[in-house]
Design an enzyme around this catalytic site. Structure first.
Site, PDB file in Angstrom:
ATOM      1  N   ASP A 268      36.305  44.707  38.491  1.00 24.05           N
ATOM      2  CA  ASP A 268      35.465  45.493  39.389  1.00 24.05           C
ATOM      3  C   ASP A 268      34.974  46.738  38.642  1.00 24.05           C
ATOM      4  OD1 ASP A 268      37.524  47.340  39.351  1.00 24.05           O
ATOM      5  OD2 ASP A 268      37.974  47.210  41.478  1.00 24.05           O
TER       6      ASP A 268
ATOM      7  N   LYS B 270      35.653  37.501  40.018  1.00 24.33           N
ATOM      8  CA  LYS B 270      36.450  38.672  40.394  1.00 24.33           C
ATOM      9  C   LYS B 270      37.225  38.416  41.676  1.00 24.33           C
ATOM     10  CE  LYS B 270      34.344  42.272  42.254  1.00 24.33           C
ATOM     11  NZ  LYS B 270      34.954  42.504  43.601  1.00 24.33           N
TER      12      LYS B 270
END
Length: 216
Positions: free
Chosen positions: A156, A137
Protein backbone atom coordinates in the site's frame (compact mmCIF):
# COMPACT_ATOMS: atom_id res chain seq x y z
CA UNK A 1 20.07 1.43 0.19
CA UNK A 2 20.09 4.17 2.83
CA UNK A 3 22.29 3.04 5.78
CA UNK A 4 20.92 5.65 8.21
CA UNK A 5 17.32 4.74 7.45
CA UNK A 6 18.14 1.04 7.72
CA UNK A 7 19.71 1.56 11.16
CA UNK A 8 16.60 3.49 12.15
CA UNK A 9 14.22 0.76 11.01
CA UNK A 10 16.30 -1.94 12.71
CA UNK A 11 16.08 -0.03 16.00
CA UNK A 12 12.35 0.48 15.51
CA UNK A 13 11.95 -3.25 14.82
CA UNK A 14 13.73 -4.14 18.05
CA UNK A 15 11.29 -1.90 19.91
CA UNK A 16 8.19 -3.24 18.16
CA UNK A 17 9.10 -6.91 17.69
CA UNK A 18 7.12 -8.32 20.61
CA UNK A 19 3.96 -6.42 19.63
CA UNK A 20 4.28 -7.56 16.02
CA UNK A 21 4.86 -11.19 17.07
CA UNK A 22 1.71 -11.02 19.19
CA UNK A 23 -0.34 -9.56 16.35
CA UNK A 24 0.83 -12.21 13.90
CA UNK A 25 -0.05 -14.88 16.46
CA UNK A 26 -3.58 -13.40 16.55
CA UNK A 27 -3.79 -13.73 12.77
CA UNK A 28 -2.59 -17.36 12.86
CA UNK A 29 -5.25 -18.17 15.45
CA UNK A 30 -7.94 -17.01 13.05
CA UNK A 31 -6.88 -19.82 10.72
CA UNK A 32 -6.28 -22.45 13.41
CA UNK A 33 -9.32 -21.69 15.58
CA UNK A 34 -11.63 -19.41 13.62
CA UNK A 35 -14.86 -20.30 11.84
CA UNK A 36 -15.64 -19.87 8.16
CA UNK A 37 -17.54 -16.75 9.18
CA UNK A 38 -14.42 -15.36 10.85
CA UNK A 39 -12.44 -16.01 7.68
CA UNK A 40 -15.10 -14.41 5.49
CA UNK A 41 -15.20 -11.32 7.72
CA UNK A 42 -11.49 -10.83 7.06
CA UNK A 43 -12.07 -11.26 3.34
CA UNK A 44 -14.85 -8.66 3.38
CA UNK A 45 -12.57 -6.28 5.29
CA UNK A 46 -9.88 -6.57 2.61
CA UNK A 47 -12.46 -6.01 -0.13
CA UNK A 48 -13.45 -2.75 1.58
CA UNK A 49 -9.97 -1.35 2.22
CA UNK A 50 -8.86 -0.02 -1.21
CA UNK A 51 -8.76 3.79 -0.98
CA UNK A 52 -10.50 3.66 2.41
CA UNK A 53 -9.13 3.71 5.95
CA UNK A 54 -8.72 0.36 7.68
CA UNK A 55 -10.04 1.96 10.87
CA UNK A 56 -13.24 2.80 9.00
CA UNK A 57 -13.60 -0.53 7.21
CA UNK A 58 -13.31 -2.89 10.16
CA UNK A 59 -16.19 -1.29 12.13
CA UNK A 60 -18.28 -1.55 8.94
CA UNK A 61 -17.58 -5.29 8.83
CA UNK A 62 -18.49 -5.60 12.50
CA UNK A 63 -21.79 -3.75 11.90
CA UNK A 64 -22.61 -6.08 9.01
CA UNK A 65 -21.71 -9.12 11.04
CA UNK A 66 -23.66 -7.97 14.07
CA UNK A 67 -26.94 -7.87 12.12
CA UNK A 68 -26.03 -10.92 9.99
CA UNK A 69 -26.13 -8.93 6.74
CA UNK A 70 -22.54 -9.94 6.02
CA UNK A 71 -23.72 -13.52 5.59
CA UNK A 72 -27.29 -13.09 4.35
CA UNK A 73 -27.82 -9.52 3.17
CA UNK A 74 -28.31 -8.26 -0.37
CA UNK A 75 -25.87 -5.77 -1.86
CA UNK A 76 -28.38 -2.97 -1.21
CA UNK A 77 -28.73 -3.97 2.45
CA UNK A 78 -24.95 -4.18 2.85
CA UNK A 79 -24.54 -0.81 1.15
CA UNK A 80 -26.59 0.90 3.87
CA UNK A 81 -24.00 -0.11 6.49
CA UNK A 82 -20.93 1.09 4.58
CA UNK A 83 -20.80 4.68 5.78
CA UNK A 84 -17.48 6.43 5.08
CA UNK A 85 -16.27 3.60 2.82
CA UNK A 86 -15.30 4.81 -0.64
CA UNK A 87 -16.83 3.16 -3.74
CA UNK A 88 -19.29 1.44 -1.44
CA UNK A 89 -21.80 0.48 -4.15
CA UNK A 90 -19.18 -1.53 -5.99
CA UNK A 91 -17.72 -3.02 -2.82
CA UNK A 92 -21.14 -4.12 -1.53
CA UNK A 93 -21.65 -6.09 -4.74
CA UNK A 94 -18.14 -7.56 -4.41
CA UNK A 95 -18.93 -8.83 -0.91
CA UNK A 96 -22.06 -10.59 -2.16
CA UNK A 97 -20.16 -12.07 -5.12
CA UNK A 98 -17.39 -13.30 -2.79
CA UNK A 99 -19.97 -14.85 -0.47
CA UNK A 100 -21.43 -16.74 -3.41
CA UNK A 101 -17.93 -17.75 -4.53
CA UNK A 102 -17.21 -19.39 -1.17
CA UNK A 103 -20.64 -20.96 -0.59
CA UNK A 104 -21.02 -24.69 -1.12
CA UNK A 105 -24.31 -26.52 -0.52
CA UNK A 106 -25.77 -23.46 1.16
CA UNK A 107 -22.91 -22.93 3.63
CA UNK A 108 -19.79 -20.81 3.69
CA UNK A 109 -16.77 -23.01 3.00
CA UNK A 110 -13.90 -20.54 3.02
CA UNK A 111 -11.46 -22.86 4.76
CA UNK A 112 -12.00 -25.81 2.44
CA UNK A 113 -11.59 -23.59 -0.63
CA UNK A 114 -8.32 -22.12 0.64
CA UNK A 115 -6.79 -25.43 1.70
CA UNK A 116 -4.68 -27.47 -0.63
CA UNK A 117 -2.72 -24.82 -2.53
CA UNK A 118 0.98 -25.53 -2.85
CA UNK A 119 2.08 -22.10 -1.63
CA UNK A 120 0.73 -18.72 -0.46
CA UNK A 121 1.82 -17.32 -3.82
CA UNK A 122 -0.32 -19.83 -5.72
CA UNK A 123 -3.26 -19.13 -3.43
CA UNK A 124 -2.88 -15.39 -3.91
CA UNK A 125 -2.89 -15.89 -7.67
CA UNK A 126 -6.14 -17.87 -7.44
CA UNK A 127 -7.78 -15.19 -5.29
CA UNK A 128 -6.79 -12.41 -7.69
CA UNK A 129 -8.16 -14.36 -10.64
CA UNK A 130 -11.39 -15.50 -8.99
CA UNK A 131 -12.56 -13.00 -6.35
CA UNK A 132 -13.84 -9.66 -7.59
CA UNK A 133 -12.34 -6.67 -5.80
CA UNK A 134 -9.07 -8.37 -4.89
CA UNK A 135 -5.79 -7.29 -6.45
CA UNK A 136 -2.40 -8.53 -5.30
CA UNK A 137 -2.34 -6.13 -2.34
CA UNK A 138 -5.82 -7.06 -1.09
CA UNK A 139 -5.31 -10.81 -1.62
CA UNK A 140 -2.00 -10.69 0.24
CA UNK A 141 -3.57 -8.60 3.00
CA UNK A 142 -6.36 -11.15 3.42
CA UNK A 143 -3.96 -14.11 3.52
CA UNK A 144 -1.74 -12.37 6.08
CA UNK A 145 -4.78 -11.55 8.23
CA UNK A 146 -5.82 -15.21 8.36
CA UNK A 147 -2.32 -16.51 9.07
CA UNK A 148 -1.51 -17.79 5.58
CA UNK A 149 0.48 -15.01 3.95
CA UNK A 150 3.43 -13.88 6.04
CA UNK A 151 5.81 -14.26 3.07
CA UNK A 152 3.74 -11.95 0.85
CA UNK A 153 4.20 -8.22 0.33
CA UNK A 154 1.24 -5.91 0.99
CA UNK A 155 2.15 -2.89 -1.10
CA UNK A 156 0.00 0.00 0.00
CA UNK A 157 1.05 3.65 -0.11
CA UNK A 158 2.56 3.56 3.41
CA UNK A 159 4.78 0.61 2.53
CA UNK A 160 5.83 1.99 -0.86
CA UNK A 161 6.73 5.36 0.64
CA UNK A 162 8.95 3.71 3.24
CA UNK A 163 10.56 1.39 0.70
CA UNK A 164 11.65 4.52 -1.17
CA UNK A 165 13.07 6.06 2.03
CA UNK A 166 14.98 2.85 2.73
CA UNK A 167 16.35 2.77 -0.80
CA UNK A 168 14.68 -0.53 -1.67
CA UNK A 169 12.94 1.12 -4.66
CA UNK A 170 13.69 4.41 -6.43
CA UNK A 171 10.18 5.87 -6.46
CA UNK A 172 6.57 5.13 -5.68
CA UNK A 173 5.14 3.82 -8.97
CA UNK A 174 2.24 5.69 -10.52
CA UNK A 175 0.46 2.35 -10.96
CA UNK A 176 1.17 -1.22 -9.95
CA UNK A 177 0.99 -3.74 -12.78
CA UNK A 178 1.39 -7.39 -11.88
CA UNK A 179 4.96 -7.33 -13.16
CA UNK A 180 5.85 -4.23 -11.14
CA UNK A 181 4.15 -5.55 -8.00
CA UNK A 182 6.08 -8.82 -8.13
CA UNK A 183 9.36 -7.01 -8.82
CA UNK A 184 8.92 -4.78 -5.76
CA UNK A 185 7.93 -7.83 -3.72
CA UNK A 186 11.14 -9.56 -4.83
CA UNK A 187 13.19 -6.54 -3.72
CA UNK A 188 11.33 -6.45 -0.42
CA UNK A 189 12.12 -10.14 0.17
CA UNK A 190 15.81 -9.43 -0.53
CA UNK A 191 15.70 -6.53 1.94
CA UNK A 192 14.09 -8.83 4.52
CA UNK A 193 16.90 -11.35 4.14
CA UNK A 194 19.65 -8.72 4.30
CA UNK A 195 18.29 -7.02 7.43
CA UNK A 196 16.95 -10.08 9.22
CA UNK A 197 13.52 -8.47 9.57
CA UNK A 198 11.01 -11.20 8.62
CA UNK A 199 8.69 -10.43 5.72
CA UNK A 200 5.75 -11.01 8.03
CA UNK A 201 7.06 -8.23 10.27
CA UNK A 202 7.91 -5.69 7.58
CA UNK A 203 4.38 -4.71 6.62
CA UNK A 204 3.21 -4.18 10.19
CA UNK A 205 6.49 -2.48 11.08
CA UNK A 206 6.39 0.05 8.23
CA UNK A 207 2.64 0.56 8.64
CA UNK A 208 3.05 1.29 12.35
CA UNK A 209 5.99 3.62 11.63
CA UNK A 210 3.69 5.62 9.37
CA UNK A 211 0.44 5.45 11.35
CA UNK A 212 1.61 4.97 14.94
CA UNK A 213 -0.26 1.71 15.49
CA UNK A 214 -0.20 -2.01 14.74
CA UNK A 215 -3.67 -2.87 13.50
CA UNK A 216 -4.74 -5.08 10.59
Amino acid sequence: MNPDKIDEILAFHRAQKEKIDARLADFRRIWSEGSDRDLFAELAFCILTPQSRARTCWPAVERLRGCDLLFAGSSDEILEKLSNVRFKERKASYIVAARNQFTRDGRLRVRSVLEGFESPFALREWLVENVMGLGYKEAGHFLRNVGLGEDLAILDRHILKNLVLLGVIDEVPASLTKRRYLEIERRMIEFSKKTGIPMGHLDLLLWSKETGEIFK
